[in-house]
Design a protein around this motif. Structure first.
Motif, PDB file in Angstrom:
ATOM      1  N   PHE A 150       0.855  -1.199   0.000  1.00 21.00           N
ATOM      2  CA  PHE A 150       0.000   0.000   0.000  1.00 21.00           C
ATOM      3  C   PHE A 150       0.879   1.232   0.000  1.00 21.00           C
ATOM      4  O   PHE A 150       2.053   1.182   0.368  1.00 21.00           O
ATOM      5  CB  PHE A 150      -0.931   0.036   1.207  1.00 21.00           C
ATOM      6  CG  PHE A 150      -0.245  -0.243   2.523  1.00 21.00           C
ATOM      7  CD1 PHE A 150       0.406   0.780   3.212  1.00 21.00           C
ATOM      8  CD2 PHE A 150      -0.225  -1.512   3.052  1.00 21.00           C
ATOM      9  CE1 PHE A 150       1.043   0.530   4.409  1.00 21.00           C
ATOM     10  CE2 PHE A 150       0.421  -1.783   4.257  1.00 21.00           C
ATOM     11  CZ  PHE A 150       1.054  -0.755   4.933  1.00 21.00           C
ATOM     12  N   GLN A 151       0.291   2.320  -0.446  1.00 18.51           N
ATOM     13  CA  GLN A 151       0.987   3.609  -0.364  1.00 18.51           C
ATOM     14  C   GLN A 151       0.149   4.545   0.505  1.00 18.51           C
ATOM     15  O   GLN A 151       0.418   4.700   1.683  1.00 18.51           O
ATOM     16  CB  GLN A 151       1.230   4.159  -1.761  1.00 18.51           C
ATOM     17  CG  GLN A 151       2.262   3.319  -2.518  1.00 18.51           C
ATOM     18  CD  GLN A 151       2.565   3.846  -3.894  1.00 18.51           C
ATOM     19  OE1 GLN A 151       2.664   5.046  -4.113  1.00 18.51           O
ATOM     20  NE2 GLN A 151       2.711   2.940  -4.835  1.00 18.51           N
ATOM     21  N   CYS A 152      -0.928   5.116  -0.047  1.00 21.71           N
ATOM     22  CA  CYS A 152      -1.755   5.997   0.792  1.00 21.71           C
ATOM     23  C   CYS A 152      -2.601   5.196   1.772  1.00 21.71           C
ATOM     24  O   CYS A 152      -3.004   5.700   2.812  1.00 21.71           O
ATOM     25  CB  CYS A 152      -2.635   6.894  -0.067  1.00 21.71           C
ATOM     26  SG  CYS A 152      -4.088   6.070  -0.761  1.00 21.71           S
TER      27      CYS A 152
ATOM     28  N   CYS B 154      -7.311   2.348  -0.093  1.00 19.70           N
ATOM     29  CA  CYS B 154      -7.996   1.162  -0.615  1.00 19.70           C
ATOM     30  C   CYS B 154      -7.742  -0.071   0.245  1.00 19.70           C
ATOM     31  O   CYS B 154      -8.371  -1.109   0.046  1.00 19.70           O
ATOM     32  CB  CYS B 154      -7.528   0.868  -2.047  1.00 19.70           C
ATOM     33  SG  CYS B 154      -5.840   0.175  -2.130  1.00 19.70           S
ATOM     34  N   THR B 155      -6.787   0.024   1.177  1.00 20.82           N
ATOM     35  CA  THR B 155      -6.260  -1.170   1.844  1.00 20.82           C
ATOM     36  C   THR B 155      -7.304  -1.954   2.658  1.00 20.82           C
ATOM     37  O   THR B 155      -7.336  -3.189   2.561  1.00 20.82           O
ATOM     38  CB  THR B 155      -5.052  -0.787   2.724  1.00 20.82           C
ATOM     39  OG1 THR B 155      -4.133  -0.039   1.925  1.00 20.82           O
ATOM     40  CG2 THR B 155      -4.364  -2.024   3.266  1.00 20.82           C
ATOM     41  N   PRO B 156      -8.166  -1.301   3.443  1.00 20.97           N
ATOM     42  CA  PRO B 156      -9.162  -2.102   4.168  1.00 20.97           C
ATOM     43  C   PRO B 156     -10.029  -2.939   3.221  1.00 20.97           C
ATOM     44  O   PRO B 156     -10.313  -4.114   3.508  1.00 20.97           O
ATOM     45  CB  PRO B 156      -9.994  -1.038   4.907  1.00 20.97           C
ATOM     46  CG  PRO B 156      -9.051   0.114   5.069  1.00 20.97           C
ATOM     47  CD  PRO B 156      -8.243   0.124   3.811  1.00 20.97           C
TER      48      PRO B 156
ATOM     49  N   ARG C 233      -5.653   3.355  -6.435  1.00 19.69           N
ATOM     50  CA  ARG C 233      -5.250   4.543  -7.198  1.00 19.69           C
ATOM     51  C   ARG C 233      -3.742   4.755  -7.150  1.00 19.69           C
ATOM     52  O   ARG C 233      -3.172   5.437  -7.985  1.00 19.69           O
ATOM     53  CB  ARG C 233      -5.994   5.772  -6.682  1.00 19.69           C
ATOM     54  CG  ARG C 233      -7.493   5.707  -6.936  1.00 19.69           C
ATOM     55  CD  ARG C 233      -8.263   6.653  -6.023  1.00 19.69           C
ATOM     56  NE  ARG C 233      -9.704   6.493  -6.181  1.00 19.69           N
ATOM     57  CZ  ARG C 233     -10.408   5.520  -5.619  1.00 19.69           C
ATOM     58  NH1 ARG C 233      -9.807   4.612  -4.866  1.00 19.69           N
ATOM     59  NH2 ARG C 233     -11.721   5.441  -5.809  1.00 19.69           N
ATOM     60  N   CYS C 234      -3.095   4.189  -6.131  1.00 23.85           N
ATOM     61  CA  CYS C 234      -1.640   4.314  -6.030  1.00 23.85           C
ATOM     62  C   CYS C 234      -0.920   3.285  -6.890  1.00 23.85           C
ATOM     63  O   CYS C 234       0.310   3.338  -7.006  1.00 23.85           O
ATOM     64  CB  CYS C 234      -1.197   4.145  -4.578  1.00 23.85           C
ATOM     65  SG  CYS C 234      -1.856   5.400  -3.468  1.00 23.85           S
ATOM     66  N   GLY C 235      -1.653   2.327  -7.423  1.00 27.85           N
ATOM     67  CA  GLY C 235      -1.032   1.338  -8.302  1.00 27.85           C
ATOM     68  C   GLY C 235      -0.150   0.340  -7.580  1.00 27.85           C
ATOM     69  O   GLY C 235       0.860  -0.097  -8.117  1.00 27.85           O
TER      70      GLY C 235
HETATM   71  S1  FES Z   1      -2.690   2.371  -1.547  1.00 25.31           S
HETATM   72 FE1  FES Z   1      -3.459   4.285  -2.205  1.00 25.31          FE
HETATM   73  S2  FES Z   1      -5.299   3.731  -3.236  1.00 25.31           S
HETATM   74 FE2  FES Z   1      -4.354   1.842  -2.849  1.00 25.31          FE
END
Ligand code: FES
Ligand code: FES
Length: 208
Positions: free
Chosen positions: A142-144, A147-149, A180-182
Protein backbone atom coordinates in the motif's frame (compact mmCIF):
# COMPACT_ATOMS: atom_id res chain seq x y z
CA UNK A 1 -44.42 2.55 -4.61
CA UNK A 2 -45.77 5.96 -5.53
CA UNK A 3 -46.00 6.86 -1.86
CA UNK A 4 -42.37 5.96 -1.30
CA UNK A 5 -41.26 7.91 -4.33
CA UNK A 6 -43.27 10.90 -3.19
CA UNK A 7 -41.89 10.82 0.32
CA UNK A 8 -38.23 10.12 -0.40
CA UNK A 9 -37.30 10.92 -3.95
CA UNK A 10 -37.46 14.72 -3.80
CA UNK A 11 -35.19 15.07 -0.79
CA UNK A 12 -33.19 11.90 -0.38
CA UNK A 13 -29.95 11.90 -2.35
CA UNK A 14 -29.41 8.12 -2.24
CA UNK A 15 -32.48 7.68 -4.42
CA UNK A 16 -31.42 10.37 -6.84
CA UNK A 17 -27.95 8.85 -7.16
CA UNK A 18 -28.88 5.18 -6.85
CA UNK A 19 -32.33 4.43 -8.26
CA UNK A 20 -31.77 0.74 -7.50
CA UNK A 21 -32.03 1.50 -3.79
CA UNK A 22 -35.61 2.49 -4.35
CA UNK A 23 -36.22 -0.84 -6.06
CA UNK A 24 -34.67 -2.69 -3.10
CA UNK A 25 -36.89 -0.72 -0.75
CA UNK A 26 -39.93 -2.21 -2.46
CA UNK A 27 -39.15 -5.37 -0.50
CA UNK A 28 -40.06 -3.69 2.74
CA UNK A 29 -42.74 -1.44 1.39
CA UNK A 30 -45.95 -1.55 3.44
CA UNK A 31 -48.09 0.10 0.79
CA UNK A 32 -48.59 3.26 2.81
CA UNK A 33 -46.50 6.42 3.03
CA UNK A 34 -43.29 5.98 5.00
CA UNK A 35 -42.35 8.79 7.32
CA UNK A 36 -38.89 10.26 7.06
CA UNK A 37 -38.20 9.25 10.66
CA UNK A 38 -39.09 5.59 10.06
CA UNK A 39 -36.68 3.16 11.67
CA UNK A 40 -36.47 -0.62 11.29
CA UNK A 41 -35.10 -2.90 13.98
CA UNK A 42 -32.32 -5.22 12.82
CA UNK A 43 -29.73 -7.35 14.53
CA UNK A 44 -26.20 -7.79 13.27
CA UNK A 45 -23.10 -9.43 14.63
CA UNK A 46 -20.31 -7.02 13.81
CA UNK A 47 -16.75 -8.13 14.43
CA UNK A 48 -18.05 -10.73 16.86
CA UNK A 49 -20.23 -8.30 18.80
CA UNK A 50 -24.01 -8.69 18.69
CA UNK A 51 -25.78 -5.41 17.97
CA UNK A 52 -29.48 -4.53 18.04
CA UNK A 53 -29.93 -1.48 15.82
CA UNK A 54 -32.65 0.84 14.64
CA UNK A 55 -31.92 1.98 11.09
CA UNK A 56 -33.65 4.05 8.46
CA UNK A 57 -34.73 1.67 5.67
CA UNK A 58 -32.54 3.46 3.13
CA UNK A 59 -29.33 3.31 5.19
CA UNK A 60 -26.54 1.47 3.44
CA UNK A 61 -24.41 -0.96 5.38
CA UNK A 62 -21.45 1.33 4.67
CA UNK A 63 -23.12 4.36 6.22
CA UNK A 64 -24.30 2.31 9.19
CA UNK A 65 -20.74 1.16 9.84
CA UNK A 66 -19.09 4.52 9.36
CA UNK A 67 -21.66 7.05 10.50
CA UNK A 68 -23.56 5.20 13.23
CA UNK A 69 -21.06 2.70 14.60
CA UNK A 70 -17.92 4.78 14.02
CA UNK A 71 -16.18 1.87 12.28
CA UNK A 72 -14.38 4.17 9.89
CA UNK A 73 -11.81 1.60 8.75
CA UNK A 74 -14.21 0.74 5.94
CA UNK A 75 -13.77 3.45 3.31
CA UNK A 76 -16.20 5.24 1.05
CA UNK A 77 -14.65 5.74 -2.36
CA UNK A 78 -17.05 5.92 -5.28
CA UNK A 79 -20.21 5.03 -3.29
CA UNK A 80 -21.43 3.40 -6.50
CA UNK A 81 -20.04 -0.14 -6.40
CA UNK A 82 -17.13 0.67 -8.69
CA UNK A 83 -13.99 0.82 -6.54
CA UNK A 84 -14.19 -1.82 -3.79
CA UNK A 85 -12.97 0.54 -1.05
CA UNK A 86 -16.06 -0.31 1.00
CA UNK A 87 -15.62 -4.10 0.85
CA UNK A 88 -16.54 -5.98 4.03
CA UNK A 89 -17.32 -9.63 4.72
CA UNK A 90 -20.96 -10.59 5.26
CA UNK A 91 -21.26 -14.19 6.43
CA UNK A 92 -17.77 -14.70 5.03
CA UNK A 93 -18.65 -13.36 1.59
CA UNK A 94 -17.12 -10.14 0.31
CA UNK A 95 -19.69 -7.43 -0.29
CA UNK A 96 -19.58 -3.84 -1.48
CA UNK A 97 -21.18 -2.29 1.57
CA UNK A 98 -22.12 0.87 -0.34
CA UNK A 99 -24.54 -1.24 -2.41
CA UNK A 100 -26.07 -3.15 0.49
CA UNK A 101 -28.97 -1.80 2.49
CA UNK A 102 -28.45 -2.53 6.17
CA UNK A 103 -32.00 -3.88 6.50
CA UNK A 104 -31.21 -6.49 3.84
CA UNK A 105 -28.46 -7.90 6.05
CA UNK A 106 -30.60 -8.42 9.15
CA UNK A 107 -29.22 -11.35 11.13
CA UNK A 108 -25.91 -11.43 9.28
CA UNK A 109 -22.38 -11.63 10.59
CA UNK A 110 -20.33 -8.68 9.37
CA UNK A 111 -16.57 -8.43 9.52
CA UNK A 112 -14.80 -5.16 8.82
CA UNK A 113 -11.08 -4.51 8.73
CA UNK A 114 -11.25 -3.72 12.45
CA UNK A 115 -12.34 -7.32 13.13
CA UNK A 116 -10.25 -9.10 10.54
CA UNK A 117 -7.64 -10.34 13.01
CA UNK A 118 -10.37 -12.17 14.90
CA UNK A 119 -11.10 -14.28 11.79
CA UNK A 120 -7.66 -15.82 11.65
CA UNK A 121 -7.76 -19.56 12.37
CA UNK A 122 -4.71 -19.41 14.53
CA UNK A 123 -5.82 -16.12 16.03
CA UNK A 124 -4.05 -12.87 15.44
CA UNK A 125 -0.29 -13.05 15.26
CA UNK A 126 1.94 -11.63 17.96
CA UNK A 127 1.59 -8.32 16.17
CA UNK A 128 -2.21 -8.49 16.56
CA UNK A 129 -2.73 -8.75 12.81
CA UNK A 130 -4.52 -11.19 10.54
CA UNK A 131 -1.95 -13.00 8.35
CA UNK A 132 -3.21 -11.03 5.35
CA UNK A 133 -2.62 -7.75 7.19
CA UNK A 134 0.86 -8.89 8.20
CA UNK A 135 1.61 -9.87 4.59
CA UNK A 136 0.48 -6.46 3.31
CA UNK A 137 2.93 -4.86 5.73
CA UNK A 138 5.68 -7.31 4.83
CA UNK A 139 5.25 -6.74 1.09
CA UNK A 140 4.69 -2.98 1.33
CA UNK A 141 1.35 -3.53 -0.41
CA UNK A 142 0.00 0.00 0.00
CA UNK A 143 0.99 3.61 -0.36
CA UNK A 144 -1.75 6.00 0.79
CA UNK A 145 -3.68 3.09 2.33
CA UNK A 146 -7.13 4.29 1.34
CA UNK A 147 -8.00 1.16 -0.62
CA UNK A 148 -6.26 -1.17 1.84
CA UNK A 149 -9.16 -2.10 4.17
CA UNK A 150 -11.20 -3.10 1.12
CA UNK A 151 -8.26 -4.94 -0.43
CA UNK A 152 -7.76 -6.87 2.82
CA UNK A 153 -11.40 -7.88 3.27
CA UNK A 154 -11.72 -8.71 -0.41
CA UNK A 155 -8.60 -10.87 -0.42
CA UNK A 156 -9.78 -12.84 2.62
CA UNK A 157 -13.19 -13.27 0.95
CA UNK A 158 -11.46 -14.35 -2.25
CA UNK A 159 -9.57 -17.03 -0.38
CA UNK A 160 -12.86 -18.22 1.15
CA UNK A 161 -14.21 -18.61 -2.40
CA UNK A 162 -11.31 -20.89 -3.29
CA UNK A 163 -11.37 -20.15 -7.03
CA UNK A 164 -8.06 -18.31 -7.44
CA UNK A 165 -4.92 -20.42 -7.52
CA UNK A 166 -2.48 -18.46 -9.67
CA UNK A 167 -1.25 -14.88 -9.93
CA UNK A 168 -3.44 -14.26 -12.95
CA UNK A 169 -6.46 -15.69 -11.15
CA UNK A 170 -5.71 -13.57 -8.08
CA UNK A 171 -5.50 -10.47 -10.29
CA UNK A 172 -8.79 -11.36 -11.96
CA UNK A 173 -10.53 -12.15 -8.67
CA UNK A 174 -9.30 -8.90 -7.13
CA UNK A 175 -10.11 -6.73 -10.15
CA UNK A 176 -13.07 -5.15 -8.36
CA UNK A 177 -10.73 -3.47 -5.89
CA UNK A 178 -9.11 -0.40 -7.39
CA UNK A 179 -5.84 1.00 -6.05
CA UNK A 180 -5.25 4.54 -7.20
CA UNK A 181 -1.64 4.31 -6.03
CA UNK A 182 -1.03 1.34 -8.30
CA UNK A 183 0.28 -0.98 -5.59
CA UNK A 184 -1.11 -3.99 -7.44
CA UNK A 185 2.11 -5.97 -7.81
CA UNK A 186 2.82 -5.83 -4.08
CA UNK A 187 -0.81 -6.56 -3.23
CA UNK A 188 -0.70 -9.73 -5.32
CA UNK A 189 2.65 -10.64 -3.74
CA UNK A 190 1.07 -10.35 -0.29
CA UNK A 191 -1.99 -12.40 -1.21
CA UNK A 192 0.12 -15.03 -2.91
CA UNK A 193 2.31 -15.27 0.18
CA UNK A 194 -0.69 -15.94 2.42
CA UNK A 195 -2.14 -18.42 -0.05
CA UNK A 196 1.17 -20.25 -0.11
CA UNK A 197 1.13 -20.45 3.69
CA UNK A 198 -2.43 -21.74 3.39
CA UNK A 199 -1.52 -24.19 0.62
CA UNK A 200 -4.03 -22.55 -1.71
CA UNK A 201 -1.72 -21.36 -4.47
CA UNK A 202 -0.75 -23.95 -7.05
CA UNK A 203 1.67 -22.20 -9.34
CA UNK A 204 3.68 -19.96 -7.08
CA UNK A 205 6.67 -18.47 -8.74
CA UNK A 206 4.84 -17.88 -12.00
CA UNK A 207 6.12 -14.99 -14.06
CA UNK A 208 5.47 -11.66 -12.41
S1 FES B 1 -2.69 2.37 -1.55
FE1 FES B 1 -3.46 4.29 -2.20
S2 FES B 1 -5.30 3.73 -3.24
FE2 FES B 1 -4.35 1.84 -2.85
S1 FES C 1 -17.36 2.88 -2.19
FE1 FES C 1 -18.36 1.00 -2.51
S2 FES C 1 -17.52 0.24 -4.35
FE2 FES C 1 -16.65 2.23 -4.16
Amino acid sequence: MHALRAVFAPTCSPFREKPFLLERLMLIESGSPVAADTRVGISLTINGQHRELQVAPWTTLLDLLRETLDLTGTKKGCDHGQCGACTVLVDGVRVNSCLALAVMKDGAEVTTVEGLAGLSNGGAGSNGLHPMQAAFVEHDAFQCGYCTPGQLCSSVGMMNEGHAHSRDEIREAMSGNICRCGAYTNIVDAIEDVMAQDGAAQDLGAAR
